[in-house]
Design a protein around this motif. Sequence first.
Motif, short mmCIF file in Angstrom:
data_model
loop_
_atom_site.label_atom_id
_atom_site.label_comp_id
_atom_site.label_asym_id
_atom_site.label_seq_id
_atom_site.Cartn_x
_atom_site.Cartn_y
_atom_site.Cartn_z
N PRO A 142 0.81 -1.24 0.00
CA PRO A 142 0.00 0.00 0.00
C PRO A 142 0.83 1.27 0.00
N GLU A 143 1.99 1.23 0.65
CA GLU A 143 2.85 2.41 0.66
C GLU A 143 3.36 2.73 -0.74
N SER A 158 0.67 4.23 -3.33
CA SER A 158 0.36 5.66 -3.28
C SER A 158 1.07 6.43 -4.39
N ILE A 217 -6.39 4.13 0.73
CA ILE A 217 -5.08 3.53 0.98
C ILE A 217 -4.24 4.40 1.89
N VAL A 218 -4.05 5.69 1.51
CA VAL A 218 -3.17 6.55 2.30
C VAL A 218 -3.82 6.98 3.61
N GLN A 239 -2.75 2.14 4.62
CA GLN A 239 -1.30 2.27 4.73
C GLN A 239 -0.81 2.34 6.18
N ARG A 252 1.58 -0.61 7.70
CA ARG A 252 2.91 -0.20 8.17
C ARG A 252 3.16 -0.72 9.57
N ARG A 305 -0.89 13.72 2.50
CA ARG A 305 -1.79 12.65 2.09
C ARG A 305 -2.99 13.19 1.32
#
Length: 410
Positions: free
Chosen positions: A59-60, A63, A118-119, A123, A127, A287
Amino acid sequence: MTKRIDRYLFGLIIVPLFGTLVVAAMLLVLDRMLRLFDFVINEGGPVSVVWRMLGNLLPEYLSLGIPIGVMLGILLAFRRLAMSSELDTLLAVGVSYKRLLRVPFLFACVFAVVNFGIVGWLQPVTRYAYENLRFELRSGALGASIKVGEFADLGGGLTLRVEESRNQGADLRGLFVRAAGAAKDGRDGQIVAATAARGTFLATDDPEFILLRLQDGTLVHSPSADATPRVLGFAQHDLPIRLPEMATFRKRGEGNLEATLPELLRTMVTATDATEQRSASASFNRRIVQCVIMFLLPFLAVPMAVPPKRSTSALGVFLSIIALVTFHKLTEYGERMGTLGRIDPVLAQWVPFALFLGLALWLFRVLERPGGQPIGALDRWFGKITGFVSGLAGKLVRRQKWSDDVLSAG
């Protein structure tokens, strides 16, 4: 007719969009994958953990991968229309560029919502899961404390060495075990040492213990340092092992990377520390910008997709990727500077966004004009530069060939 055009554009965009999205994601995780393999192997963990860690990092990377995929999907679709003269036909029958942006904006809106999820939420959670896996590898919770060919201290005076491991640790070969008891009344405790040809770990009903089953070995038992040791041969011997206490991993929320958008907003409003508030503001605005930038991609991709007349140059594809990656790095740098207090966190994100917006709208405005060629001048300069470089390289090759001929003749 317009619905047919929309369906046609949809089919042209969706294939390169998902193709470039997958390729971009794979390229972004490739470098990290090699480093993760080194980390897991050095910690002695199972290789399967690498794929779990990469899944949590995906996911990171998405972005950035999603904007690149959407932009290239739109760009390659309109480049195909331009190269086949279908774009000129559509413009000739009265279909304007603004009308053609309907389908690209549909993709931009859908993936803006996906990127926002996602962000904003996915994410931070993944993380935290990634950091949890790193902690478990280093603490030995994933079985990473026992390495083949090395002495492993399992706690409680127990030392284990394994020569060979098969079937992912289910079949151990060439074992050496030494268990030292606690000293009593100033005397050394008993010592048990054993070697075995084979061994395996078995679960027990007690979660604090596991069973090490040894087969075809020799056991040496010494009640004390002064006593005569006893040597026994065995076909099978079970040795209970107390599992070491594992420290629990911290709760989610250390740093802004693990904070969701509502949590960042709450920190911005309620934090009394200026540094903490500034850091949350920098991460929150970045973001938001990562999501809003999706709506500018059609205005950038379409002008970059249309090459000058009688040209097949792919310079626009190259420049669009550079522009998007540069914007991503600028916002990343702005987040760091905003956190340190050198730049206002809001201006650090929205000033590059305003510049990117102005560039995209200007390029699209030039394209709409009759005979407009947004990258025409750049394409001509690029052609002159490549022509000069190729001519210079040709002269160097001819000069080298002449020197070789002279030396061979002499």
